[in-house]
Design an enzyme around this catalytic site. Structure first.
Site, PDB file in Angstrom:
ATOM      1  N   THR A  42    -106.163  76.997 -27.612  1.00 46.66           N
ATOM      2  CA  THR A  42    -105.719  78.188 -26.884  1.00 46.66           C
ATOM      3  C   THR A  42    -104.813  79.034 -27.784  1.00 46.66           C
ATOM      4  OG1 THR A  42    -103.977  76.819 -25.958  1.00 46.66           O
ATOM      5  CG2 THR A  42    -105.850  77.244 -24.534  1.00 46.66           C
ATOM      6  N   ILE A 273     -84.248  67.553 -34.328  1.00 47.02           N
ATOM      7  CA  ILE A 273     -83.290  67.856 -35.396  1.00 47.02           C
ATOM      8  C   ILE A 273     -83.698  69.112 -36.173  1.00 47.02           C
ATOM      9  CG2 ILE A 273     -82.508  65.467 -35.650  1.00 47.02           C
ATOM     10  CD1 ILE A 273     -84.338  65.384 -38.207  1.00 47.02           C
ATOM     11  N   HIS A 446     -72.265  98.167  -9.360  1.00 46.70           N
ATOM     12  CA  HIS A 446     -71.426  97.180  -8.689  1.00 46.70           C
ATOM     13  C   HIS A 446     -72.129  96.699  -7.430  1.00 46.70           C
ATOM     14  CE1 HIS A 446     -67.824  95.244  -7.186  1.00 46.70           C
ATOM     15  NE2 HIS A 446     -68.069  95.785  -6.002  1.00 46.70           N
TER      16      HIS A 446
HETATM   17  N1  LIG Z   1     -83.990  79.030 -26.386  1.00 46.72           N
HETATM   18  C1  LIG Z   1     -84.486  79.195 -27.602  1.00 46.72           C
HETATM   19  O1  LIG Z   1     -84.473  80.273 -28.171  1.00 46.72           O
HETATM   20  C2  LIG Z   1     -85.077  78.018 -28.312  1.00 46.72           C
HETATM   21  C3  LIG Z   1     -85.396  76.874 -27.606  1.00 46.72           C
HETATM   22  C4  LIG Z   1     -85.904  75.803 -28.304  1.00 46.72           C
HETATM   23  C5  LIG Z   1     -86.104  75.891 -29.664  1.00 46.72           C
HETATM   24  N2  LIG Z   1     -85.805  77.014 -30.322  1.00 46.72           N
HETATM   25  C6  LIG Z   1     -85.948  77.085 -31.792  1.00 46.72           C
HETATM   26  O2  LIG Z   1     -86.540  75.915 -32.276  1.00 46.72           O
HETATM   27  C7  LIG Z   1     -85.864  75.495 -33.439  1.00 46.72           C
HETATM   28  C8  LIG Z   1     -85.707  74.011 -33.447  1.00 46.72           C
HETATM   29  O3  LIG Z   1     -84.813  73.573 -32.409  1.00 46.72           O
HETATM   30  P1  LIG Z   1     -83.971  72.252 -32.585  1.00 46.72           P
HETATM   31  O4  LIG Z   1     -83.105  72.090 -31.402  1.00 46.72           O
HETATM   32  O5  LIG Z   1     -84.872  71.147 -32.996  1.00 46.72           O
HETATM   33  O6  LIG Z   1     -83.125  72.585 -33.883  1.00 46.72           O
HETATM   34  P2  LIG Z   1     -81.648  73.164 -34.059  1.00 46.72           P
HETATM   35  O7  LIG Z   1     -81.555  73.546 -35.470  1.00 46.72           O
HETATM   36  O8  LIG Z   1     -81.302  74.131 -32.994  1.00 46.72           O
HETATM   37  O9  LIG Z   1     -80.716  71.890 -33.794  1.00 46.72           O
HETATM   38  C9  LIG Z   1     -80.874  70.698 -34.502  1.00 46.72           C
HETATM   39  C10 LIG Z   1     -79.583  69.905 -34.372  1.00 46.72           C
HETATM   40  O10 LIG Z   1     -79.808  68.619 -34.895  1.00 46.72           O
HETATM   41  C11 LIG Z   1     -78.700  68.254 -35.696  1.00 46.72           C
HETATM   42  N3  LIG Z   1     -79.180  67.272 -36.649  1.00 46.72           N
HETATM   43  C12 LIG Z   1     -79.890  67.472 -37.788  1.00 46.72           C
HETATM   44  N4  LIG Z   1     -80.166  66.281 -38.369  1.00 46.72           N
HETATM   45  C13 LIG Z   1     -79.641  65.324 -37.575  1.00 46.72           C
HETATM   46  C14 LIG Z   1     -79.626  63.902 -37.623  1.00 46.72           C
HETATM   47  N5  LIG Z   1     -80.219  63.240 -38.614  1.00 46.72           N
HETATM   48  N6  LIG Z   1     -78.999  63.252 -36.636  1.00 46.72           N
HETATM   49  C15 LIG Z   1     -78.389  63.913 -35.610  1.00 46.72           C
HETATM   50  N7  LIG Z   1     -78.382  65.259 -35.508  1.00 46.72           N
HETATM   51  C16 LIG Z   1     -79.018  65.944 -36.476  1.00 46.72           C
HETATM   52  C17 LIG Z   1     -78.237  69.562 -36.317  1.00 46.72           C
HETATM   53  O11 LIG Z   1     -76.901  69.482 -36.752  1.00 46.72           O
HETATM   54  C18 LIG Z   1     -78.420  70.515 -35.153  1.00 46.72           C
HETATM   55  O12 LIG Z   1     -77.290  70.563 -34.316  1.00 46.72           O
HETATM   56  C19 LIG Z   1     -84.539  76.202 -33.493  1.00 46.72           C
HETATM   57  O13 LIG Z   1     -84.474  76.883 -34.710  1.00 46.72           O
HETATM   58  C20 LIG Z   1     -84.543  77.160 -32.364  1.00 46.72           C
HETATM   59  O14 LIG Z   1     -84.287  78.449 -32.810  1.00 46.72           O
HETATM   60  C21 LIG Z   1     -85.281  78.081 -29.672  1.00 46.72           C
END
Ligand SMILES: NC(=O)c1ccc[n+]([C@@H]2O[C@H](COP(=O)([O-])OP(=O)(O)OC[C@H]3O[C@@H](n4cnc5c(N)ncnc54)[C@H](O)[C@@H]3O)[C@@H](O)[C@H]2O)c1
Ligand SMILES: Cc1cc2nc3c(=O)[nH]c(=O)nc-3n(C[C@H](O)[C@H](O)[C@H](O)COP(=O)(O)OP(=O)(O)OC[C@H]3O[C@@H](n4cnc5c(N)ncnc54)[C@H](O)[C@@H]3O)c2cc1C
Length: 467
Positions: A42, A273, A446
């Protein structure tokens, strides 16, 4: 130089995520003969199939469940008894939303005469691509192949007990204890879903705070809120191993700086991560392209790569991995290919975490702004906003950061149930070069939550009214 007549397409887009499908539609709107290669069944990429859309479907449904089950509605005169969970129905409703939206892209392709080439693309030259055995030649090629989950070395995702975001969107039952590795956006959004449905959720985060990239005050407040909701947050902690046995996992963690290890027993583990760019199998070398140290394809201001006629957008390039960035780049690259002017202002891209409350930011954090020069900060709590008070929904605040000399707004950060919607107003004001005074002097309806943004702008000069 190739003969113009021998091209199959003016534009060939590789990948039909928010970047690729939007680029293809805009290219066709610009009168260019366009095709889009996508290997999934898809269209819509990560976002529509296994990202933004299914996660928001579950966030919405789980919020309704928590609200109904909590008894909180009784104070509004809404009495419910015995709210119970039908997880199968919740998953079905999510699947229906995904199907409608991905099907919608297929309809848009037909309407705009974008040809969908189903299959995997690999370069065979700078203007030729192999799509499952068919050689396709295009004057312009846009790489929009997106990203996939970053694996954690030594931890095997089996999509049963140890899942990535895709697995966590389809768990067949609510885990008793979900351990989330990574306190970023995915960990907190999907952690919220399963916590609301009844799981105990422990988040293990390597650095000392959750939500990397967000304003420090926002991260601190968010930490307080998530803890109050029942999340266990283990920051400055690293996972050193995950052992799976008989459908259960034992997660071994220790302080990031080193120290005594402890184990967490879980029946589900989410690895979240980060994500990494998809270039494997693209055979970029055949096109004369290479990737940077982070595996991304570097681009210039117009999304052109180092090779003439090849462009790249979205998650496969450096920058925020967000659907709306990819979409805007899709429009811009297609306009640039058509000889028009396509620009994306990367300084003003909003980020939203769709938890409850939502967490949103645009522009500089207070820390970044301070590094650049003198600033003034205005803050307004939702406890002073009449609509939030009426709704009994006063968690959070708005923070407006303005340049001290020019008053120009350089950043806005919001925690509120409606933060994701409110941040658009801030982004628009910043795109128009607004000062905090411009926002303060704009009439806001408001009673609305948006009045909190006006009051935060007024607070920049210390003259908010309702606090
Ligand atoms: N609402 C949104 O806009 C949305 C929602 C979901 C995902 N996303 C995108 O998807 C991407 C991926 O999301 P994500 O949450 O996987 O990544 P992220 O980069 O937001 O967070 C990853 C986290 O994992 C931690 N981390 C890294 N290695 C680690 C380890 N070995 N052990 C423990 N913690 C560790 C980091 O410090 C960080 O806080 C992001 O770049 C985000 O922009 C966006
Ligand atoms: C769980 C989750 C929730 C998310 N929620 C949000 C959110 O709420 N808001 C937000 O802004 N972002 C969110 N994101 C991030 C968002 O999904 C991405 O930033 C966005 O999808 C990137 O778009 P893209 O077009 O660059 O790539 P993608 O959406 O990844 O699409 C790339 C497409 O290219 C295809 N492809 C790759 N290689 C080839 C090849 N060689 N041949 C053919 N096809 C190929 C892939 O199959 C894929 O369909 C979320 C991500 C996840 C995982």
């Amino acid at each position: 130089m190739a003969d113009e007549q021998s091209y199959d397409f003016d534009v060939l887009v590789i990948g039909a995520g928010p970047g690729g499908y939007v680029a293809a539609i805009r290219a066709a709107q610009n009168g260019l003969k366009t095709a889009c290669v996508e290997s999934r069944e898809t269209l819509g990429g990560t976002c529509l199939n296994v990202g933004c859309i299914p996660s928001k479907a579950l966030l919405h449904a789980s919020e309704l469940f928590e609200e109904a089950a909590s008894g909180e509605l009784a104070k509004f005169g809404v009495k419910l008894e015995g709210a119970s969970l039908d997880l199968g129905a919740m998953h079905n409703e999510k699947a229906t939303a995904v199907k409608e939206l991905t099907g919608g892209i297929a309809m848009l392709f037909k309407k705009n005469k974008v040809e969908w080439l189903k299959g995997r693309a690999a370069f065979t030259g700078k203007d030729t691509v192999d799509v499952d055995g068919r050689s396709v030649r295009a004057k312009n090629i846009v790489i929009a192949t997106g990203s996939s989950v970053t694996p954690l070395p030594g931890v095997t995702v089996d999509q049963q007990v140890v899942v990535d975001s895709t697995g966590a969107l389809s768990l067949p039952k609510v885990p008793e204890h979900l351990v989330v590795i990574g306190g970023g956006v995915i960990g907190l959004e999907l952690g919220s879903v399963w916590r609301r449905l009844g799981a105990k959720v422990t988040v293990v985060e390597f650095v000392d705070q959750i939500l990397p990239g967000f304003d420090a005050e926002v991260r601190k407040e968010a930490t307080k809120i998530f803890k109050k909701q029942g999340f266990e947050l283990k920051v400055s902690t690293k996972v050193t191993g995950v052992a799976v046995d008989g459908g259960r996992a034992t997660v071994t963690v220790e302080p990031a700086a080193g120290g005594a290890a402890e184990t967490l027993a879980a029946d589900a583990v989410l690895v979240s991560i980060g994500r990494r760019p998809n270039t494997e199998g693209l055979n970029l070398e055949a096109a004369g392209l290479s990737v940077n140290g982070r595996g991304q394809i570097e681009v210039g201001h117009e999304f052109e790569t180092a090779v003439d006629g090849i462009w790249a957008i979205g998650d496969v390039t450096p920058g925020l991995m967000l659907a709306h960035r990819a979409e805007d780049e899709g429009i811009a690259v297609a306009d640039n290919i058509a000889g028009l002017t396509g620009i994306v202002n990367h300084d003003i891209i909003p980020s939203v975490v769709y938890t409850h409350p939502e967490i949103a930011g645009v522009g500089l954090t207070e820390e970044q702004a301070k590094e650049k020069g003198e600033i003034k900060v205005g803050k307004f709590p939702f406890a002073g906003n009449s609509r939030a008070k009426t709704n009994r929904d006063t968690t959070g605040f708005v923070k407006v950061i303005a340049d001290a000399a020019t008053d120009r707004v350089v950043g806005v950060h919001i925690i509120s149930s409606l933060a994701g919607t409110l941040i658009a107003q801030a982004a628009q004001a910043m795109e128009f070069g607004a000062t905090s005074e411009d926002i303060a002097l704009t009439c806001h309806a408001h009673p609305t939550h948006s009045e909190a943004l006006k009051e935060a702008a007024m607070a920049v000069t210390g003259k908010a009214i309702h606090i």
